[in-house]
Every structure is written in C-alpha cells, then in structure tokens.
Design an enzyme around this catalytic site. Structure first.
Site, mmCIF file in Angstrom:
data_model
loop_
_atom_site.group_PDB
_atom_site.id
_atom_site.type_symbol
_atom_site.label_atom_id
_atom_site.label_comp_id
_atom_site.label_asym_id
_atom_site.label_seq_id
_atom_site.Cartn_x
_atom_site.Cartn_y
_atom_site.Cartn_z
ATOM 1 N N SER A 128 0.849 -1.204 0.000
ATOM 2 C CA SER A 128 0.000 0.000 0.000
ATOM 3 C C SER A 128 0.879 1.246 0.000
ATOM 4 O O SER A 128 2.014 1.211 0.515
ATOM 5 C CB SER A 128 -0.879 0.024 1.251
ATOM 6 O OG SER A 128 -1.538 1.266 1.382
ATOM 7 N N TYR A 141 -0.533 -0.631 10.470
ATOM 8 C CA TYR A 141 -0.811 -0.795 9.037
ATOM 9 C C TYR A 141 0.340 -0.220 8.207
ATOM 10 O O TYR A 141 0.861 -0.886 7.303
ATOM 11 C CB TYR A 141 -2.134 -0.116 8.674
ATOM 12 C CG TYR A 141 -2.578 -0.445 7.261
ATOM 13 C CD1 TYR A 141 -3.096 -1.698 6.954
ATOM 14 C CD2 TYR A 141 -2.470 0.489 6.234
ATOM 15 C CE1 TYR A 141 -3.485 -2.018 5.665
ATOM 16 C CE2 TYR A 141 -2.854 0.183 4.941
ATOM 17 C CZ TYR A 141 -3.365 -1.072 4.656
ATOM 18 O OH TYR A 141 -3.747 -1.382 3.364
HETATM 19 N N1 LIG Z 1 -8.882 -1.048 -0.692
HETATM 20 C C1 LIG Z 1 -7.871 -0.201 -0.648
HETATM 21 O O1 LIG Z 1 -8.049 1.019 -0.774
HETATM 22 C C2 LIG Z 1 -6.462 -0.714 -0.489
HETATM 23 C C3 LIG Z 1 -5.416 0.201 -0.671
HETATM 24 C C4 LIG Z 1 -4.110 -0.251 -0.519
HETATM 25 C C5 LIG Z 1 -3.856 -1.566 -0.219
HETATM 26 N N2 LIG Z 1 -4.887 -2.429 -0.030
HETATM 27 C C6 LIG Z 1 -4.576 -3.817 0.304
HETATM 28 O O2 LIG Z 1 -5.196 -4.672 -0.636
HETATM 29 C C7 LIG Z 1 -5.461 -5.934 -0.013
HETATM 30 C C8 LIG Z 1 -6.913 -6.305 -0.244
HETATM 31 O O3 LIG Z 1 -7.728 -5.333 0.397
HETATM 32 P P1 LIG Z 1 -9.245 -5.061 0.003
HETATM 33 O O4 LIG Z 1 -9.429 -3.611 -0.019
HETATM 34 O O5 LIG Z 1 -9.627 -5.873 -1.175
HETATM 35 O O6 LIG Z 1 -9.948 -5.566 1.332
HETATM 36 P P2 LIG Z 1 -11.172 -6.527 1.579
HETATM 37 O O7 LIG Z 1 -12.259 -6.283 0.612
HETATM 38 O O8 LIG Z 1 -11.450 -6.432 3.039
HETATM 39 O O9 LIG Z 1 -10.559 -7.977 1.265
HETATM 40 C C9 LIG Z 1 -9.602 -8.547 2.092
HETATM 41 C C10 LIG Z 1 -9.476 -10.008 1.693
HETATM 42 O O10 LIG Z 1 -8.489 -10.598 2.547
HETATM 43 C C11 LIG Z 1 -9.060 -11.717 3.193
HETATM 44 N N3 LIG Z 1 -8.434 -11.852 4.503
HETATM 45 C C12 LIG Z 1 -8.308 -10.938 5.494
HETATM 46 N N4 LIG Z 1 -7.664 -11.467 6.539
HETATM 47 C C13 LIG Z 1 -7.372 -12.755 6.195
HETATM 48 C C14 LIG Z 1 -6.712 -13.825 6.827
HETATM 49 N N5 LIG Z 1 -6.209 -13.708 8.076
HETATM 50 N N6 LIG Z 1 -6.581 -14.999 6.170
HETATM 51 C C15 LIG Z 1 -7.096 -15.158 4.924
HETATM 52 N N7 LIG Z 1 -7.716 -14.180 4.250
HETATM 53 C C16 LIG Z 1 -7.860 -12.995 4.888
HETATM 54 C C17 LIG Z 1 -10.559 -11.460 3.244
HETATM 55 O O11 LIG Z 1 -11.262 -12.686 3.248
HETATM 56 P P3 LIG Z 1 -11.942 -13.351 4.539
HETATM 57 O O12 LIG Z 1 -12.623 -12.272 5.297
HETATM 58 O O13 LIG Z 1 -12.856 -14.386 3.923
HETATM 59 O O14 LIG Z 1 -10.820 -13.978 5.296
HETATM 60 C C18 LIG Z 1 -10.761 -10.791 1.902
HETATM 61 O O15 LIG Z 1 -10.880 -11.753 0.881
HETATM 62 C C19 LIG Z 1 -5.068 -5.776 1.447
HETATM 63 O O16 LIG Z 1 -3.769 -6.288 1.656
HETATM 64 C C20 LIG Z 1 -5.080 -4.268 1.662
HETATM 65 O O17 LIG Z 1 -4.229 -3.861 2.705
HETATM 66 C C21 LIG Z 1 -6.184 -2.034 -0.150
#
Ligand SMILES: NC(=O)c1ccc[n+]([C@@H]2O[C@H](COP(=O)([O-])OP(=O)(O)OC[C@H]3O[C@@H](n4cnc5c(N)ncnc54)[C@H](OP(=O)(O)O)[C@@H]3O)[C@@H](O)[C@H]2O)c1
Length: 245
Positions: A128, A141
């Site tokens: 990120s 984070y």
């Molecule tokens: N959205 C943004 O603006 C953004 C920006 C920068 C970086 N990111 C990064 O992108 C990645 C995805 O984020 P997102 O925005 O798509 O979030 P999200 O919609 O909350 O998705 C997170 C995913 O990770 C899984 N997860 C979380 N904890 C887990 C664990 N302990 N074991 C296995 N699976 C786990 C969740 O599935 P379950 O709940 O089924 O476990 C879900 O599939 C993350 O690393 C986040 O930090 C996001």
C-alpha cells in the site's frame, strides 16, 4: 496459467480472481470465510478456507493447488485497524502485523518451494502507499506495508537467478468492502475492477513496483522526501486521513 490469490473472497482479490478466470486461467483463492464468494464463481475457482496466519494450512493449500505447476502467487490478504486512533488496541495491531506481514511471507515461502524447483514463477504482494510514510492512527498498518514493500525488494534480488519475478503493488484508495466503511475523504478513489485491471497489467509487464494512481504516487513520494519536521507539522494538522486502506 495457474494463479493463486490469498484473500480472494472480496475486494481486490476477488476482482483479480474474476478477471483471471474470465481470461481462461486456472485460479485458486483462500479466505477465512468462503461463503462470501459469489455463487457464480464457486464452481470455477479452487478455494481453500483458511487464515493466512496459519502457516501449515496455507502451505498445504498452495502445495495442493500448485501440484502440477504454479505461475503466479498474489499475496493479497490484508487487514487494517480501521480507526484513526492511538495504539489503544495492541491485540488488533499484532493481528495486522501477523496477517499483512507473515501472511505474505508464508505465501511466498510455500510458493518458492514450487517455483525454485520449476525455475520459474511470479510472486506478487499487495502492499500500500500507506507504507511509504508513518501515517497517524495507522502505526501497525503503515509499518506492515513498509515491511512488505522492503521484503519484496530484497526477495526480487535474491531470486533473480532462479528466474522468479517479484512485483510489489502499492495501491491508493480502491473501492472495496474494506474502504466502504470509511467516513473520511478518499482522494482518487478507484473501482476494484479498474484497480485489478491495472494490477494485472503491472504483473504482466513484470514491474518490480507499481504505485497507483499516479496522483497518489506523487503525493506519497512528496511526503516521503520532506524533512521529517515538515512532515510532522503537515500531518499533525492534516484533514485527510489515509489510515483505513
Ligand atoms: N482497498 C484499498 O483502498 C487498499 C489500498 C491499498 C492496499 N490495499 C490492500 O489490498 C489488499 C486487499 O484489500 P481489500 O481492499 O480488497 O480488502 P477486503 O475487501 O477487506 O478484502 C480482504 C481479503 O483478505 C481476506 N483476509 C483478510 N484477513 C485474512 C486472513 N487472516 N486470512 C485469509 N484471508 C484474509 C478477506 O477474506 P476473509 O474475510 O474471507 O478472510 C478478503 O478476501 C489488502 O492487503 C489491503 O491492505 C487495499
């Protein structure tokens, strides 16, 4: 191609899975709750219910999926503390580090067992822009993503001779279930489908690091090179909050 994505049940991971499937690739995902997967994808994906913090289960899943080869592993699963506050809840902070840092390392370790023997493969981590500076209210984070970004850079050097590519993705704000809960401004917010398409293009081009959107790249690079006293002054008076991505 065979692509394994951690955290593929919602958000960026799910959108990546959907797009790779649509292009005819074999896709495996994991998550703690597979009931979140859309019905129409359930039969098309190979899915594993587990937490990425459980090293043994993740290793078994990646070994099973990669039994006859593994091209790309995307360590995407991640979480944030979700509130702009001091380190009030240390257990949440440890969980963030555990999921975001060890979750990536465990996935890479398992993938490398296969990739080093086949002498090819591509490791990808979703880090990120929050890792480029220490953001207020997001100590764990920001630190976790800084660790992932640096880890990827080292690993890319270490495994070059094994013909293994490493790509570190640093998104700004993407519209996912995670950011839907945010009640603060999210500059340059992008849809998950557009974000996933850009991530796939960066993987295809074998980029070492991909920071997007460019406006967020520019902003974070600016904050990063500031004298720390100036950064401290600006961020102590900030109105923007980047802590929930
Ligand atoms: N959205 C943004 O603006 C953004 C920006 C920068 C970086 N990111 C990064 O992108 C990645 C995805 O984020 P997102 O925005 O798509 O979030 P999200 O919609 O909350 O998705 C997170 C995913 O990770 C899984 N997860 C979380 N904890 C887990 C664990 N302990 N074991 C296995 N699976 C786990 C969740 O599935 P379950 O709940 O089924 O476990 C879900 O599939 C993350 O690393 C986040 O930090 C996001």
């Amino acid at each position: 191609m065979k692509v394994f994505i951690t955290g593929g049940t919602t958000g960026i991971g799910l959108e990546l899975a959907r797009q790779y499937l649509a292009d005819g690739h074999v896709v495996g995902v994991c998550g703690r709750d597979l009931t979140k997967l859309p019905q129409e994808l359930k039969d098309k994906l190979k899915s594993y219910q587990l937490s990425v913090t459980d090293k043994k289960s993740l290793d078994e899943a990646i070994s099973d999926f990669g039994r006859d080869g593994l091209d790309i592993v995307i360590a995407n699963a991640g979480r944030s503390v979700g509130v702009k506050e001091k380190m009030a809840d240390w257990s949440k902070a440890y969980d963030v580090m555990d999921t975001n840092v060890y979750g990536v390392m465990y996935a890479f370790e398992s993938a490398l067992k296969i990739m080093t023997s086949q002498k090819s493969g591509h490791l990808v981590a979703i880090s990120s822009v929050a890792g480029f500076v220490g953001l207020a209210g997001a100590a764990s984070y920001s630190a976790s993503k800084a660790a992932v970004t640096t880890f990827c850079e080292s690993i890319s050097l270490d495994y070059k001779s094994d013909n293994i590519n490493v790509t570190c993705i640093c998104p700004g704000f993407i519209d996912t279930p995670l950011t839907k809960q945010n009640n603060h401004p999210m500059p340059f917010l992008m849809s998950a489908s557009k974000g996933a398409a850009l991530i796939r293009a960066a993987i295809e081009r074998k980029k070492l690091r991909y920071i997007f959107p460019w406006q967020m790249n520019f902003l974070m690079m600016f904050l990063r090179i500031l004298p720390r006293k100036v950064y401290y002054f600006i961020m102590s008076n900030q109105t923007l909050n980047f802590t929930k991505s």
